[in-house]
Design a protein around this motif. Structure first.
Motif, PDB file in Angstrom:
ATOM      1  N   PRO A  71       0.831  -1.211   0.000  1.00 43.54           N
ATOM      2  CA  PRO A  71       0.000   0.000   0.000  1.00 43.54           C
ATOM      3  C   PRO A  71       0.866   1.263   0.000  1.00 43.54           C
ATOM      4  O   PRO A  71       1.807   1.379   0.785  1.00 43.54           O
ATOM      5  N   VAL A 114       0.513   5.422   0.248  1.00 42.32           N
ATOM      6  CA  VAL A 114      -0.370   6.538   0.593  1.00 42.32           C
ATOM      7  C   VAL A 114       0.399   7.839   0.409  1.00 42.32           C
ATOM      8  O   VAL A 114       1.468   8.023   1.002  1.00 42.32           O
ATOM      9  N   ILE A 138       3.739  -0.649   4.611  1.00 49.35           N
ATOM     10  CA  ILE A 138       3.072   0.501   4.009  1.00 49.35           C
ATOM     11  C   ILE A 138       4.115   1.565   3.691  1.00 49.35           C
ATOM     12  O   ILE A 138       5.124   1.678   4.391  1.00 49.35           O
ATOM     13  N   ILE A 141       4.591   5.688   2.967  1.00 54.48           N
ATOM     14  CA  ILE A 141       4.002   7.032   3.049  1.00 54.48           C
ATOM     15  C   ILE A 141       4.847   7.978   2.206  1.00 54.48           C
ATOM     16  O   ILE A 141       6.061   8.076   2.395  1.00 54.48           O
ATOM     17  N   ALA A 166      -3.919   5.474  -2.431  1.00 57.60           N
ATOM     18  CA  ALA A 166      -4.786   6.334  -1.625  1.00 57.60           C
ATOM     19  C   ALA A 166      -4.075   7.648  -1.358  1.00 57.60           C
ATOM     20  O   ALA A 166      -2.843   7.718  -1.332  1.00 57.60           O
ATOM     21  N   ILE A 172      -4.255  11.250   1.188  1.00 56.53           N
ATOM     22  CA  ILE A 172      -4.769  12.086   2.269  1.00 56.53           C
ATOM     23  C   ILE A 172      -4.493  13.524   1.861  1.00 56.53           C
ATOM     24  O   ILE A 172      -3.395  13.839   1.393  1.00 56.53           O
ATOM     25  N   LEU A 201      -7.021   8.749  10.438  1.00 55.91           N
ATOM     26  CA  LEU A 201      -6.267   8.458   9.212  1.00 55.91           C
ATOM     27  C   LEU A 201      -5.962   6.965   9.118  1.00 55.91           C
ATOM     28  O   LEU A 201      -6.094   6.364   8.053  1.00 55.91           O
ATOM     29  N   ILE A 202      -5.545   6.379  10.231  1.00 54.77           N
ATOM     30  CA  ILE A 202      -5.209   4.950  10.217  1.00 54.77           C
ATOM     31  C   ILE A 202      -6.450   4.122   9.929  1.00 54.77           C
ATOM     32  O   ILE A 202      -6.399   3.154   9.150  1.00 54.77           O
ATOM     33  N   SER A 229      -8.972   5.055   8.124  1.00 55.08           N
ATOM     34  CA  SER A 229      -9.286   5.213   6.694  1.00 55.08           C
ATOM     35  C   SER A 229      -8.313   4.407   5.830  1.00 55.08           C
ATOM     36  O   SER A 229      -8.684   3.883   4.773  1.00 55.08           O
ATOM     37  N   ILE A 230      -7.061   4.286   6.280  1.00 56.40           N
ATOM     38  CA  ILE A 230      -6.080   3.470   5.558  1.00 56.40           C
ATOM     39  C   ILE A 230      -6.463   1.999   5.633  1.00 56.40           C
ATOM     40  O   ILE A 230      -6.385   1.264   4.635  1.00 56.40           O
TER      41      ILE A 230
END
Length: 362
Positions: A156, A158, A234, A236, A262, A264, A341-342, A344-345
């Motif tokens: 993933p 983000v 993950i 970022i 995704a 943010i 946020l977590i 939604s992740i």
């Protein structure tokens, strides 16, 4: 042990253009910040001024006062301002030469490279110090074009984007990284600007100093390095500028190169005009979301608020309104943390729930 550093931020600490100093005062994995130079706030505690909590980092009026009050000469002198013109003023140049004479290494985040400057090079040799031009890119023969390798990974990704520059994207990214690490996840943070790199990010590149042909490839390469070296749960990716911003193209390269699943999005509701561009109105959150989702295959999964010039009541009301109108989880990570946020992740990447369970067992 961390090297000690003093950060120069004359007349700009706590402002948009002081974002490098602001970021280092908030968090630095690489340096121990022992002072900030800003004569307009001399005598204050940097943490108390910036976030309302003392952190023991004093603000000095000038370099002389700093050296008189700091026990040992700092290892590093960091230029902590990010002006839109990105070039030194004459008095700043003299200050840097003086810092060298005191034996301090120089950390330079500007587009003006000190290692190309004959006087700075001569001074560095004379006083046996180093100069680090943070934004200086690799030679073109060592840069990377987009290869498509990133299309073959399922980790993933983000991206934390925003509606303007200096709006809090890096701060949100770092706090989100810390929150995920505390939950036991293996997280890779990809810095895309000078401040994140100075703070000590393991992976990253100052994207706005890269020729446009290599932007996507350099971002992809940093992500692939993190993927191959660390096997993260993950990734970022820090955003730069804004996709809608007329003066910057960094967000285009970041989205194309990182291929986030995704996004943010960070927004300052009370900011009326783009920073450094007072003739341009700020975009709305909704218009930026539409632009991002039309430009990429990513979905915006949450909104984060920069509470500048907002009362607590205004912030609470805005969060409620955004969640009702935009139908996305909304928070201010500096005030309320990263739980929304977590969550939604996890919704966007359900496989992470299994990794959360394994991390808790450990």
């Amino acid at each position: 042990m961390k090297e000690t550093a003093i950060v120069y931020c004359e007349n700009n600490f706590g402002t948009m253009d002081g974002k490098t100093a602001n970021g280092l005062v908030r968090s630095s994995r690489k340096f121990e910040i022992v002072g900030v130079i800003d004569s307009t706030k001399a005598g204050m505690d940097a943490g108390n001024y910036l976030i309302g909590e003392k952190n023991g980092i004093p603000i000095f009026k000038d370099l002389n006062q700093a050296l008189e009050n700091i026990q040992n000469v700092p290892d590093q002198f960091i230029y902590g301002i990010a002006p839109s013109e990105a070039f030194l003023k004459k008095d700043e140049r003299n200050l840097l030469l003086k810092a060298m004479e005191h034996g301090m290494n120089i950390v330079n985040p500007l587009h003006e490279f000190f290692t190309d400057d004959p006087e700075f090079i001569k001074h560095a040799e004379q006083f046996n110090i180093t100069i680090h031009d943070v934004r200086k890119p690799a030679r073109k023969k060592d840069m990377h074009l987009f290869s498509g390798r990133i299309l073959n990974i399922d980790t993933p990704i983000v991206a934390v984007l925003g509606t303007d520059s200096a709006i809090g994207k890096r701060t949100t990214s770092v706090l989100l990284e810390d929150a995920l690490l505390k939950r036991g996840f293996n997280v890779a943070f990809i810095a895309t600007g000078q401040t994140g790199l100075i703070q000590g990010a393991k992976y990253g590149v100052a994207i706005d100093a890269i020729p446009s042909q290599f932007m996507t490839g350099e971002i992809e390469n940093q992500i692939m390095k993190a993927y191959e070296n660390d096997n993260p749960d993950i990734i970022i990716v820090e955003g730069q500028g804004a996709l809608s911003h007329p003066a910057y193209i960094s967000s285009c390269g970041i989205i194309r190169g990182s291929r986030p699943g995704a996004v943010i999005i960070q927004h300052a509701p009370k900011r009326e005009h783009l920073g450094d561009f007072s003739y341009m109105e700020m975009p709305t959150v909704k218009s930026e979301i539409d632009l991002i989702e039309n430009f990429s295959k990513a979905k915006v999964i949450a909104v984060t608020i920069n509470h500048e010039n907002m009362s607590d009541d205004e912030l609470a009301k805005t969060i409620s309104e955004y969640e009702e109108d935009i139908k996305l989880p909304t928070t201010d990570v500096l005030k309320f943390g990263c739980d929304k946020l977590i969550a939604s992740i996890f919704d966007a990447f359900p496989n992470l729930n299994g990794k959360q369970e394994k991390a808790l067992i450990k």
